[in-house]
Design a protein around this motif. Structure first.
Motif, PDB file in Angstrom:
ATOM      1  N   ARG A 187      47.725  44.670  36.362  1.00 30.79           N
ATOM      2  CA  ARG A 187      48.137  43.942  35.147  1.00 30.79           C
ATOM      3  C   ARG A 187      47.721  42.478  35.213  1.00 30.79           C
ATOM      4  NH1 ARG A 187      52.440  44.785  31.570  1.00 30.79           N
ATOM      5  NH2 ARG A 187      53.309  46.414  32.935  1.00 30.79           N
ATOM      6  N   LEU A 188      47.917  41.865  36.361  1.00 29.94           N
ATOM      7  CA  LEU A 188      47.658  40.432  36.503  1.00 29.94           C
ATOM      8  C   LEU A 188      46.173  40.106  36.476  1.00 29.94           C
ATOM      9  CD1 LEU A 188      48.766  37.568  37.123  1.00 29.94           C
ATOM     10  CD2 LEU A 188      48.501  38.118  39.552  1.00 29.94           C
ATOM     11  N   LEU A 189      45.347  40.955  37.100  1.00 33.33           N
ATOM     12  CA  LEU A 189      43.959  40.564  37.351  1.00 33.33           C
ATOM     13  C   LEU A 189      42.931  41.165  36.405  1.00 33.33           C
ATOM     14  CD1 LEU A 189      43.704  40.723  41.268  1.00 33.33           C
ATOM     15  CD2 LEU A 189      44.007  38.702  39.831  1.00 33.33           C
ATOM     16  N   PHE A 234      30.700  44.750  33.895  1.00 32.40           N
ATOM     17  CA  PHE A 234      30.016  43.671  33.185  1.00 32.40           C
ATOM     18  C   PHE A 234      30.064  42.374  33.999  1.00 32.40           C
ATOM     19  CE2 PHE A 234      31.384  46.367  29.572  1.00 32.40           C
ATOM     20  CZ  PHE A 234      30.151  46.554  28.947  1.00 32.40           C
ATOM     21  N   ALA A 235      29.098  41.510  33.761  1.00 29.31           N
ATOM     22  CA  ALA A 235      29.108  40.183  34.380  1.00 29.31           C
ATOM     23  C   ALA A 235      30.399  39.463  34.000  1.00 29.31           C
ATOM     24  CB  ALA A 235      27.901  39.376  33.901  1.00 29.31           C
ATOM     25  N   GLY A 236      31.062  38.892  34.990  1.00 30.11           N
ATOM     26  CA  GLY A 236      32.270  38.118  34.747  1.00 30.11           C
ATOM     27  C   GLY A 236      33.515  38.927  34.472  1.00 30.11           C
ATOM     28  N   GLU A 237      33.441  40.239  34.609  1.00 27.30           N
ATOM     29  CA  GLU A 237      34.576  41.113  34.318  1.00 27.30           C
ATOM     30  C   GLU A 237      35.321  41.460  35.603  1.00 27.30           C
ATOM     31  OE1 GLU A 237      35.327  45.412  32.103  1.00 27.30           O
ATOM     32  OE2 GLU A 237      33.508  45.123  33.304  1.00 27.30           O
ATOM     33  N   ILE A 238      36.622  41.736  35.471  1.00 29.58           N
ATOM     34  CA  ILE A 238      37.396  42.304  36.576  1.00 29.58           C
ATOM     35  C   ILE A 238      37.806  43.717  36.174  1.00 29.58           C
ATOM     36  CG2 ILE A 238      39.354  42.099  38.127  1.00 29.58           C
ATOM     37  CD1 ILE A 238      39.437  39.160  37.672  1.00 29.58           C
ATOM     38  N   ASP A 297      46.734  34.567  42.840  1.00 24.84           N
ATOM     39  CA  ASP A 297      46.407  33.353  42.077  1.00 24.84           C
ATOM     40  C   ASP A 297      45.048  32.807  42.492  1.00 24.84           C
ATOM     41  OD1 ASP A 297      48.747  33.457  40.641  1.00 24.84           O
ATOM     42  OD2 ASP A 297      49.807  31.975  41.862  1.00 24.84           O
ATOM     43  N   LEU A 298      44.763  32.847  43.794  1.00 22.83           N
ATOM     44  CA  LEU A 298      43.469  32.378  44.297  1.00 22.83           C
ATOM     45  C   LEU A 298      42.330  33.226  43.735  1.00 22.83           C
ATOM     46  CD1 LEU A 298      41.634  30.724  46.200  1.00 22.83           C
ATOM     47  CD2 LEU A 298      42.170  32.408  47.984  1.00 22.83           C
ATOM     48  N   ILE A 299      42.503  34.550  43.765  1.00 24.91           N
ATOM     49  CA  ILE A 299      41.462  35.449  43.254  1.00 24.91           C
ATOM     50  C   ILE A 299      41.182  35.161  41.782  1.00 24.91           C
ATOM     51  CG2 ILE A 299      40.947  37.858  42.699  1.00 24.91           C
ATOM     52  CD1 ILE A 299      42.559  38.568  45.277  1.00 24.91           C
ATOM     53  N   LYS A 300      42.230  35.012  41.012  1.00 23.53           N
ATOM     54  CA  LYS A 300      42.059  34.755  39.581  1.00 23.53           C
ATOM     55  C   LYS A 300      41.376  33.408  39.347  1.00 23.53           C
ATOM     56  CE  LYS A 300      44.460  35.759  35.302  1.00 23.53           C
ATOM     57  NZ  LYS A 300      43.565  36.907  35.059  1.00 23.53           N
ATOM     58  N   ALA A 301      41.764  32.399  40.110  1.00 23.73           N
ATOM     59  CA  ALA A 301      41.152  31.070  39.964  1.00 23.73           C
ATOM     60  C   ALA A 301      39.681  31.105  40.346  1.00 23.73           C
ATOM     61  CB  ALA A 301      41.899  30.058  40.826  1.00 23.73           C
ATOM     62  N   LEU A 302      39.340  31.814  41.423  1.00 19.64           N
ATOM     63  CA  LEU A 302      37.941  31.905  41.842  1.00 19.64           C
ATOM     64  C   LEU A 302      37.099  32.631  40.793  1.00 19.64           C
ATOM     65  CD1 LEU A 302      38.368  32.765  45.629  1.00 19.64           C
ATOM     66  CD2 LEU A 302      37.361  30.676  44.692  1.00 19.64           C
ATOM     67  N   GLN A 303      37.658  33.687  40.218  1.00 19.89           N
ATOM     68  CA  GLN A 303      36.901  34.421  39.204  1.00 19.89           C
ATOM     69  C   GLN A 303      36.633  33.541  37.991  1.00 19.89           C
ATOM     70  OE1 GLN A 303      37.671  35.731  35.983  1.00 19.89           O
ATOM     71  NE2 GLN A 303      35.696  36.774  35.891  1.00 19.89           N
ATOM     72  N   GLU A 304      37.623  32.778  37.582  1.00 18.40           N
ATOM     73  CA  GLU A 304      37.441  31.879  36.434  1.00 18.40           C
ATOM     74  C   GLU A 304      36.457  30.763  36.761  1.00 18.40           C
ATOM     75  OE1 GLU A 304      41.396  30.651  35.550  1.00 18.40           O
ATOM     76  OE2 GLU A 304      41.960  32.558  34.605  1.00 18.40           O
ATOM     77  N   GLN A 305      36.505  30.266  37.986  1.00 16.70           N
ATOM     78  CA  GLN A 305      35.642  29.162  38.394  1.00 16.70           C
ATOM     79  C   GLN A 305      34.200  29.607  38.600  1.00 16.70           C
ATOM     80  OE1 GLN A 305      36.924  27.342  42.075  1.00 16.70           O
ATOM     81  NE2 GLN A 305      34.934  26.423  42.466  1.00 16.70           N
ATOM     82  N   LEU A 306      34.003  30.762  39.249  1.00 17.44           N
ATOM     83  CA  LEU A 306      32.672  31.200  39.647  1.00 17.44           C
ATOM     84  C   LEU A 306      32.055  32.208  38.677  1.00 17.44           C
ATOM     85  CD1 LEU A 306      33.392  31.693  43.469  1.00 17.44           C
ATOM     86  CD2 LEU A 306      32.399  29.675  42.339  1.00 17.44           C
ATOM     87  N   GLY A 307      32.874  32.834  37.843  1.00 17.51           N
ATOM     88  CA  GLY A 307      32.362  33.827  36.909  1.00 17.51           C
ATOM     89  C   GLY A 307      31.880  35.100  37.575  1.00 17.51           C
ATOM     90  N   ILE A 308      32.370  35.377  38.771  1.00 12.40           N
ATOM     91  CA  ILE A 308      31.932  36.537  39.531  1.00 12.40           C
ATOM     92  C   ILE A 308      32.585  37.803  38.978  1.00 12.40           C
ATOM     93  CG2 ILE A 308      33.791  36.308  41.240  1.00 12.40           C
ATOM     94  CD1 ILE A 308      31.771  37.129  43.377  1.00 12.40           C
ATOM     95  N   ALA A 309      31.832  38.902  38.942  1.00 12.07           N
ATOM     96  CA  ALA A 309      32.385  40.191  38.536  1.00 12.07           C
ATOM     97  C   ALA A 309      33.086  40.827  39.727  1.00 12.07           C
ATOM     98  CB  ALA A 309      31.280  41.097  38.017  1.00 12.07           C
TER      99      ALA A 309
END
Length: 276
Positions: A236-238, A53-57, A212-224
């Motif tokens: 678990r974290l991501l 889905f869009a914005g999902e990890i 932490d960078l990956i999680k921040a980028l996903q929240e900022q950019l909304g990338i799937a």
């Protein structure tokens, strides 16, 4: 998590070898092997279907040899598939059946990849900026000033000091090389990012900063994102949902929290308990 599906795979199968009528029966989790005793064919992936889905990890987890890296390499067109279909960003055409020119467009505009080994994603003897420029040039950005400007923006987004723009990746740490790979993968604002074991081989403290960078980028950019890992701690974290692979087959899938708290398949139980 958005409702729009940005990537859908159907029945992806990847075999190394000619295959025979006995391959399906003699390989897979029940047999604990993906090598056919009759013909020697390796079934790296068997009928894998998934959606993102869009914005999902989405997490893909499994031990070495489970097929998880092969899966994302097939979806990124690094390897040809034996069978299967792939639909990207709402396009009704099977991406595996597109011309190489059209596949390059999908790869350059709609996808990004960060490999476990930086030598797969970076040219270590050209500057960080030149590595990022390659992705931009492939997508038709040719003005030097625009390339330099975008590369600098990407360094900022990935928390890389700007003076590393003219540094050679071979002179940098593993954690910094992974950040440059991430910057390159994000160059054309793709809606989909593949991350293949990006923290393997890094020190624990460096792993934490990269995650932490990956999680921040996903929240900022909304990338799937599709995150491949053997580490349930990373999953678990991501991740929001998780697919568990063993011997090229999906043995369990669902919400990550549910899989971690109540794994059903014995193999998933082993993976989860090994991290406790």
């Amino acid at each position: 998590m958005g409702a729009r599906i940005v990537l859908e795979a159907q029945g992806i199968t990847k075999r190394y070898g000619a295959g025979c009528e006995r391959c399906a029966a003699l390989t897979g989790p029940t047999q604990a092997t993906n090598v056919c005793d009759v013909c020697g064919t390796v079934t790296a992936l068997a009928d894998i279907s998934l959606h993102l889905f869009a914005g999902e990890i989405l997490g893909v987890v499994g031990e070495s040899g489970s097929g998880k890296s092969t899966l994302v390499q097939c979806m990124y067109f690094d390897q040809p598939t034996t069978e299967g279909e792939l639909y990207v960003d709402g396009d009704a055409a099977n991406a595996f059946a597109l011309s190489r020119t059209r596949q390059r467009y999908v790869r350059n505009y709609l996808m990004g990849m960060v490999y476990q080994n930086p030598t797969q994603g970076l040219r270590l003897d050209v500057t960080s900026g030149a590595n990022i420029a390659e992705k931009l040039i492939e997508a038709g950005v040719l003005h030097f000033g625009n390339i330099r400007r975008r590369a600098t923006e990407l360094l900022d987004e990935t928390e890389i000091p700007r003076y590393y723009l003219d540094a050679l990746p071979r002179t940098l740490s593993g954690g910094m090389q992974q950040r440059i790979q991430i910057a390159k993968a994000l160059a054309n604002n793709p809606p989909i990012l593949f991350l293949d074991e990006v923290t393997s081989g890094l020190d624990v403290s460096v792993q934490a900063r990269v995650l932490d960078l990956i999680k921040a980028l996903q929240e900022q950019l909304g990338i799937a994102m599709i995150v491949v890992s053997h580490d349930m701690g990373v999953i678990r974290l991501l991740t929001d949902r998780t697919i568990v692979l063993k011997n090229g087959h999906i043995v369990e899938q669902g919400l990550t929290d549910q899989i971690l708290e109540d794994p059903h398949h014995a193999y998933t139980q082993l993976l989860v308990h090994s991290t406790l």
